[in-house]
Structures are given as structure tokens and as C-alpha cells.
Design a protein around this motif. Structure first.
Motif, PDB file in Angstrom:
ATOM      1  N   ILE A  75       0.869  -1.176   0.000  1.00 29.44           N
ATOM      2  CA  ILE A  75       0.000   0.000   0.000  1.00 29.44           C
ATOM      3  C   ILE A  75       0.903   1.223   0.000  1.00 29.44           C
ATOM      4  CG2 ILE A  75      -1.807   1.277   1.204  1.00 29.44           C
ATOM      5  CD1 ILE A  75      -2.619  -1.314   2.558  1.00 29.44           C
ATOM      6  N   LEU A  76       1.092   1.832  -1.140  1.00 32.01           N
ATOM      7  CA  LEU A  76       1.978   2.979  -1.249  1.00 32.01           C
ATOM      8  C   LEU A  76       1.193   4.279  -1.151  1.00 32.01           C
ATOM      9  CD1 LEU A  76       4.561   1.846  -3.950  1.00 32.01           C
ATOM     10  CD2 LEU A  76       4.567   1.526  -1.463  1.00 32.01           C
ATOM     11  N   GLY A  77       0.488   4.411  -0.057  1.00 33.32           N
ATOM     12  CA  GLY A  77      -0.276   5.619   0.223  1.00 33.32           C
ATOM     13  C   GLY A  77      -0.579   5.679   1.705  1.00 33.32           C
ATOM     14  N   GLN A  88       8.766   3.503   3.541  1.00 29.76           N
ATOM     15  CA  GLN A  88       7.821   4.124   4.464  1.00 29.76           C
ATOM     16  C   GLN A  88       6.617   3.230   4.720  1.00 29.76           C
ATOM     17  OE1 GLN A  88       7.318   7.721   2.139  1.00 29.76           O
ATOM     18  NE2 GLN A  88       8.473   8.937   3.641  1.00 29.76           N
ATOM     19  N   ALA A  89       6.163   2.536   3.679  1.00 26.54           N
ATOM     20  CA  ALA A  89       5.034   1.628   3.844  1.00 26.54           C
ATOM     21  C   ALA A  89       5.400   0.490   4.790  1.00 26.54           C
ATOM     22  CB  ALA A  89       4.607   1.075   2.488  1.00 26.54           C
ATOM     23  N   GLY A  90       6.608  -0.063   4.650  1.00 24.30           N
ATOM     24  CA  GLY A  90       7.041  -1.124   5.541  1.00 24.30           C
ATOM     25  C   GLY A  90       7.160  -0.659   6.973  1.00 24.30           C
ATOM     26  N   ALA A  92       5.424   1.683   8.345  1.00 28.14           N
ATOM     27  CA  ALA A  92       4.069   1.867   8.866  1.00 28.14           C
ATOM     28  C   ALA A  92       3.467   0.551   9.332  1.00 28.14           C
ATOM     29  CB  ALA A  92       3.192   2.509   7.793  1.00 28.14           C
ATOM     30  N   VAL A  93       3.713  -0.527   8.578  1.00 28.07           N
ATOM     31  CA  VAL A  93       3.218  -1.843   8.982  1.00 28.07           C
ATOM     32  C   VAL A  93       3.830  -2.250  10.310  1.00 28.07           C
ATOM     33  CG1 VAL A  93       3.200  -4.298   8.396  1.00 28.07           C
ATOM     34  CG2 VAL A  93       2.722  -2.596   6.631  1.00 28.07           C
ATOM     35  N   GLU A  94       5.129  -2.028  10.486  1.00 31.60           N
ATOM     36  CA  GLU A  94       5.802  -2.377  11.731  1.00 31.60           C
ATOM     37  C   GLU A  94       5.267  -1.549  12.892  1.00 31.60           C
ATOM     38  OE1 GLU A  94       9.956  -1.944  11.150  1.00 31.60           O
ATOM     39  OE2 GLU A  94      10.099  -3.531   9.633  1.00 31.60           O
ATOM     40  N   ALA A  95       5.014  -0.265  12.658  1.00 32.06           N
ATOM     41  CA  ALA A  95       4.504   0.592  13.727  1.00 32.06           C
ATOM     42  C   ALA A  95       3.111   0.155  14.163  1.00 32.06           C
ATOM     43  CB  ALA A  95       4.489   2.052  13.263  1.00 32.06           C
ATOM     44  N   ARG A  96       2.277  -0.259  13.200  1.00 32.69           N
ATOM     45  CA  ARG A  96       0.914  -0.674  13.554  1.00 32.69           C
ATOM     46  C   ARG A  96       0.905  -1.910  14.430  1.00 32.69           C
ATOM     47  NH1 ARG A  96      -0.365   1.266   8.326  1.00 32.69           N
ATOM     48  NH2 ARG A  96       0.046  -0.746   7.376  1.00 32.69           N
ATOM     49  N   ALA A  97       1.953  -2.736  14.321  1.00 35.98           N
ATOM     50  CA  ALA A  97       2.020  -3.929  15.155  1.00 35.98           C
ATOM     51  C   ALA A  97       2.056  -3.579  16.635  1.00 35.98           C
ATOM     52  CB  ALA A  97       3.241  -4.766  14.776  1.00 35.98           C
ATOM     53  N   ALA A  98       2.537  -2.390  16.964  1.00 33.68           N
ATOM     54  CA  ALA A  98       2.607  -1.974  18.361  1.00 33.68           C
ATOM     55  C   ALA A  98       1.247  -1.687  18.958  1.00 33.68           C
ATOM     56  CB  ALA A  98       3.488  -0.734  18.478  1.00 33.68           C
ATOM     57  N   MET A  99       0.229  -1.557  18.121  1.00 36.37           N
ATOM     58  CA  MET A  99      -1.091  -1.195  18.619  1.00 36.37           C
ATOM     59  C   MET A  99      -1.857  -2.378  19.185  1.00 36.37           C
ATOM     60  SD  MET A  99      -2.328   1.494  15.678  1.00 36.37           S
ATOM     61  CE  MET A  99      -3.583   2.168  16.754  1.00 36.37           C
ATOM     62  N   GLY A 100      -1.369  -3.597  18.944  1.00 39.41           N
ATOM     63  CA  GLY A 100      -2.130  -4.786  19.268  1.00 39.41           C
ATOM     64  C   GLY A 100      -2.558  -4.967  20.712  1.00 39.41           C
ATOM     65  N   CYS A 463     -11.459  -9.149  10.228  1.00 39.94           N
ATOM     66  CA  CYS A 463     -10.743  -8.088  10.899  1.00 39.94           C
ATOM     67  C   CYS A 463     -10.719  -6.832  10.043  1.00 39.94           C
ATOM     68  CB  CYS A 463      -9.318  -8.521  11.209  1.00 39.94           C
ATOM     69  SG  CYS A 463      -8.511  -9.183   9.760  1.00 39.94           S
ATOM     70  N   LEU A 464     -10.580  -5.723  10.728  1.00 39.97           N
ATOM     71  CA  LEU A 464     -10.516  -4.448  10.033  1.00 39.97           C
ATOM     72  C   LEU A 464      -9.148  -4.267   9.400  1.00 39.97           C
ATOM     73  CD1 LEU A 464     -12.169  -2.301  12.818  1.00 39.97           C
ATOM     74  CD2 LEU A 464     -13.250  -3.149  10.747  1.00 39.97           C
ATOM     75  N   ASP A 465      -9.128  -3.822   8.160  1.00 36.12           N
ATOM     76  CA  ASP A 465      -7.866  -3.570   7.481  1.00 36.12           C
ATOM     77  C   ASP A 465      -7.382  -2.167   7.831  1.00 36.12           C
ATOM     78  OD1 ASP A 465      -5.714  -4.067   5.848  1.00 36.12           O
ATOM     79  OD2 ASP A 465      -6.918  -4.799   4.180  1.00 36.12           O
ATOM     80  N   THR A 466      -6.286  -1.773   7.260  1.00 37.40           N
ATOM     81  CA  THR A 466      -5.675  -0.503   7.614  1.00 37.40           C
ATOM     82  C   THR A 466      -6.459   0.665   7.065  1.00 37.40           C
ATOM     83  OG1 THR A 466      -4.400  -0.366   5.607  1.00 37.40           O
ATOM     84  CG2 THR A 466      -3.435  -1.621   7.399  1.00 37.40           C
ATOM     85  N   PRO A 467      -6.241   1.868   7.652  1.00 36.80           N
ATOM     86  CA  PRO A 467      -6.889   3.052   7.093  1.00 36.80           C
ATOM     87  C   PRO A 467      -6.558   3.258   5.624  1.00 36.80           C
ATOM     88  CG  PRO A 467      -5.947   3.536   9.240  1.00 36.80           C
ATOM     89  CD  PRO A 467      -5.501   2.146   8.873  1.00 36.80           C
ATOM     90  N   SER A 468      -5.373   2.851   5.181  1.00 32.09           N
ATOM     91  CA  SER A 468      -5.021   3.026   3.769  1.00 32.09           C
ATOM     92  C   SER A 468      -5.925   2.220   2.857  1.00 32.09           C
ATOM     93  CB  SER A 468      -3.557   2.616   3.546  1.00 32.09           C
ATOM     94  OG  SER A 468      -2.689   3.427   4.290  1.00 32.09           O
ATOM     95  N   ASP A 469      -6.493   1.143   3.388  1.00 31.03           N
ATOM     96  CA  ASP A 469      -7.390   0.326   2.585  1.00 31.03           C
ATOM     97  C   ASP A 469      -8.816   0.869   2.596  1.00 31.03           C
ATOM     98  OD1 ASP A 469      -6.162  -1.651   1.187  1.00 31.03           O
ATOM     99  OD2 ASP A 469      -6.186  -3.109   2.800  1.00 31.03           O
TER     100      ASP A 469
END
Length: 472
Positions: A75-77, A88-90, A92-100, A463-469
Motif C-alpha cells: 500500500i503505497l499511500g 515508508q510503507a514497511g 508503517a506496517v511495523e509501527a501498527r504492530a505496536a497497537m495490538g 478483521c478491520l484492514d488498515t486506514p489506507s485500505d
């Protein structure tokens, strides 16, 4: 490369050539959903929309793209509809893992009863008299966003919700529009987005900083900024992580419940069984498994996030076709959910199908793969509790009474064209009729779903996907 086949590879799948000047764009804009469904019927699993855009209609290939085990589809946005790099996309994926951790079931058990209480208050205030006709979406959005924002920011939730809601409104003018100009061009729409984003940051940044400096607050954001993954993160990254997840929770859950209510208005037997089963629960608020099945089935038929986009980041093979960096891939959960090879009787509303584990294979209503939203459990909990609270108190009828079709507007999220329903208060507890025509539905759904294991399995899949989706 991914999944190279034994047959000769091609560089372009079949597909319509379209108009000489506009290609397929105008036909798509005239009827987005119908056009995509027609492409699957005419051309099959992989369809060329234009020279750089391909539509993936096969569920297994869609899984391959979304799982992205070879890191070829990204997701390049970002949530501001701006292009980002693969790096940057990668990140962001790693940062979202911290929200779990703060969004897992054990951390959100209190949100269900809170949702039930607020839903009953909101609908009781709106549904006055013997019967009432209303649009449930504003009420649902008001309650479900309050529950989520309060979980994030505690008593400070009311200062954040208006500014994030304003940002969402500005984004809606750009997301989902094929005619939107690139983000670096200062159009009026882009300028409004930037101003709204600055206002959101102005509200969120000091709240995050306060939670970073002190341990007085114990809300979700306070826990988030203390996690190891984000201790050294920049304030901008943490703020964007929080704002992006709040945007995803702002409208999608409300639409999921609204579609479930609209479907139930045409399903009096399922509605009756859901009301009865909810009254039988030991906890007055706890939703029966049929509530989860109803939500999943409504989202299967009407996925609010009805289209997903990925960009090819390195040479890759999907099915029997080669793709180059920069190629665009489109996956439509709406189309895949209507594939008779994936779901039996795909156009029928059938909550009973969720008693079978096979149903989860084809379900893409909330995304899948690397970009699964860590807020999946929160979304499912609030949606099922909201639906149960409404059906337990009111009978739901279509408005107008003779309406049959549920029309869909796909200009952004998949929104009902006419979302009005009629509510009639339930006068007393309705007895269980084991011999009723709907009894088989309740029994088939309740038996396999009562185990905590099955609930967990369904929750992890839906499950809910990312805001980019989310096309907003």
C-alpha cells in the motif's frame, strides 16, 4: 517472484479495451459495482482494466496479494491520500504492530456493555412513540465513535472526535475519486485536507505528549506511547498512527451495523431469533453468536470497504501473468463475495453459513494479510453489542414497507442509498419457538459458535484492514 506457474507467462491479462480516449474509466464510473461484476463474468480471475491496472477476482490470488509473503505488493499511500515509498510503507506496517495489546479482547471487555448502554439511550431518544422511522447511521456513528475515542483518550475524547471527523469529511472528497489530481497539486480539496490534518494534529499532539511525560492517564493512548516499539518513535509517527486508526473506526463499524439492520428488516425470522437468544444470555448485554454471524453476513453482502488497492514494488508473478514495479492491483471484496464458487447462493442473506469454517476462507470484508488492523476485536465487539441492543428492544421493518432492494452507493465506502428503517418497541419477552421455521438457523449458528475458540477464530479472520485500505 511469487508463485510462478508451469505454463507460459503473459504480461497482460484479458480485458476490455474500452473507449479510445478514456479507456474503461467512464464505463466504470457509470456503474462501478456492476462494471466490476461484469468483468468477472466475462473475463474471469484476472482482468486488465488498463495497461497498468489489473483486477484480481480469484480468492486464492487475492489471498496471495494481501498476505504478501514475498513483499511484492504494498500500500503505497497514507491516510492523507499521499504517495509514500516502499520503505515508508514497511515502517508503517511495523509501527501498527505496536497497537495490538491494548486492542485485544482482554483489554476491551468493558466496551461491550458501554456500547449497549449508549445505543439504547441514543435510539430511545430518537425512536419515540409506537413506531418511528429513522436513518440509523448518524446514531450508530455517534455512539461507536464515542466508545472508540473514549477508549483511546479517556475523558479527552470529546476534544479529538470533532477534528478527526472533519478530516474524514475532507478526505471523502478525494478518496475513491478517479479524477482526483496528485496530492502535490494544491487543489482546494487538498488544501482543505492539509488544514484539517493540522487541526487534528493540534488536538492530538499535546494529549500524546502529556501521556508520554506523566503516568496519570491510563487510557489506550497512554499505554501505546509506553510500548517498547514506540518509546523512541517521533511524535509525528505516533500521532499519525493514532489518527489513522481513529479514521478507520469512524465510519466503517457504523455502516456494518446499518447494513445488518437493513438486512434484518427483511428477515423477520432471523430478527426474532436474535432477539430471543439475546434475552436468554446470562449477561443482559452479551450478544449471542447469531449477532456475530449476522454482522459478518451483512458485511459479506455489503462490505463497506468494497475495494482494496496494492502497488507492485518489484517484478512478480501472479497466476500466469508477470507484473512490473508500479503496476496497480485491485481486489474487490464485493465481487469476490458474490462469486458462487466461493459462497453458495452468494446473493442470499444466510447467517447460517457462518456455522461452517469454510465461510471464512472467502471473506475479505475487513481485509487480510499484513495490513490487518489491530483494532479488529474492538470493531467486532462494538458492532455485535450495538446490533444486539437494538434488536432486543425494537422490531425492525423496512421503510417504505414494500421496499425490497437494498441500493448501494459506492462513491466512497459502500453506503446505503436509502438507509431508513422503522422501529417498533418490543412489548414483552418473546418465547422461544423451537419448531419455528427459523429454529434451524438459530440452532445451527449457536451450537458451533458458543465455544470461545470459534469466536476467536472468526474474530481473527473478520478483521478491520488498515486506514489506507479504507476508501472512506
Amino acid at each position: 517472484m511469487t508463485s510462478a506457474g508451469s505454463a507460459a507467462l503473459g504480461s497482460r491479462p484479458p480485458g476490455p479495451r474500452g473507449d479510445r480516449w478514456t479507456g474503461n474509466l467512464m464505463a466504470y464510473e457509470e456503474d462501478r459495482l456492476g462494471f466490476l461484476l461484469g468483468l468477472r463474468e466475462r473475463y474471469g480471475a484476472v482482468v486488465a482494466f488498463d495497461d497498468r491496472t489489473t483486477i484480481v477476482n480469484d480468492v486464492d490470488l487475492a489471498h496471495e496479494v494481501l498476505a504478501d509473503r514475498q513483499r511484492a505488493f504494498a500500500i503505497l499511500g497514507n491516510f492523507r491520500a499521499e504517495r509514500v515509498t516502499a520503505h515508508q510503507a514497511g515502517a508503517a506496517v511495523e509501527a501498527r504492530a505496536a497497537m495490538g495489546p491494548g486492542l485485544r479482547p482482554a483489554a476491551i471487555t468493558h466496551l461491550g456493555p458501554q456500547t449497549s448502554r449508549l445505543i439504547e439511550q441514543a435510539f430511545s431518544g430518537a425512536a419515540t412513540g409506537a413506531s418511528a422511522t429513522l436513518d440509523p447511521i448518524p446514531l450508530l456513528e455517534d455512539v461507536l465513535t464515542r466508545v472508540t475515542y473514549e477508549h483511546y483518550f479517556g475523558a479527552d475524547w470529546s476534544t479529538v472526535r470533532p477534528v478527526v471527523g472533519r478530516l474524514l469529511t475532507c478526505l471523502a472528497a478525494v478518496f475513491g475519486s478517479p479524477f482526483a489530481l496528485p496530492s502535490f497539486i494544491p487543489t482546494p480539496s487538498r488544501l482543505r485536507i492539509r488544514l484539517a490534518y493540522r487541526a487534528a494534529r493540534a488536538a492530538v499532539d499535546p494529549l500524546i505528549e502529556t501521556r508520554r511525560r506523566t503516568r496519570e492517564a491510563d487510557d489506550y493512548v497512554a499505554q501505546l506511547v509506553r510500548t517498547k516499539q514506540l518509546v523512541g518513535a517521533s511524535p509525528a509517527r505516533v500521532a499519525d498512527l493514532v489518527i489513522g486508526s481513529l479514521l478507520a473506526a469512524h465510519r466503517i463499524p457504523a455502516l456494518g451495523v446499518a447494513w445488518a439492520l437493513l438486512e434484518l428488516s427483511h428477515q423477520p425470522r432471523v430478527q426474532h431469533d436474535l432477539a430471543v437468544r439475546s434475552l436468554e444470555r446470562e449477561s443482559p448485554d452479551a450478544p449471542p453468536p447469531l449477532a456475530l454471524a449476522t454482522i459478518l453476513e451483512a458485511v459479506r453482502l455489503h462490505p463497506p470497504t468494497w475495494i482494496l488497492n496494492r502497488t507492485v514494488t518489484r517484478p512478480a508473478v501472479l497466476g500466469q501473468y508477470e507484473f512490473a514495479p508500479g503496476d496497480q492491483l485491485i481486489i474487490s471484496p464485493y465481487v469476490i463475495h458474490r462469486d458462487p464458487t466461493v459462497f453458495e447462493r452468494p446473493l442470499d442473506f444466510d447467517a447460517d453459513r457462518w456455522s461452517q469454517t469454510t465461510a471464512t476462507r472467502g471473506f475479505l470484508g475487513f481485509g487480510r494479510g499484513l495490513n490487518i488492523c489491530p483494532g479488529q476485536h474492538l470493531g467486532l465487539v462494538t458492532m455485535t453489542y450495538a446490533l444486539t441492543a437494538i434488536v432486543r428492544r425494537w422490531r425492525i421493518e423496512p421503510d417504505p414497507a414494500d421496499s425490497t432492494a437494498l441500493l448501494e452507493d459506492p462513491r466512497s465506502s459502500l453506503v446505503p442509498v436509502h438507509p431508513a428503517i422503522r422501529l417498533e418497541p418490543r412489548r414483552h419477552r418473546e418465547p422461544v419457538d423451537a419448531t419455528s421455521p427459523s429454529g434451524s438457523v438459530v440452532q445451527a449458528v449457536d451450537r458451533p459458535l458458543t465455544s470461545s475458540t470459534r469466536w476467536e477464530n472468526l474474530s481473527q479472520t473478520a478483521c478491520l484492514d488498515t486506514p489506507s485500505d479504507f476508501p472512506i
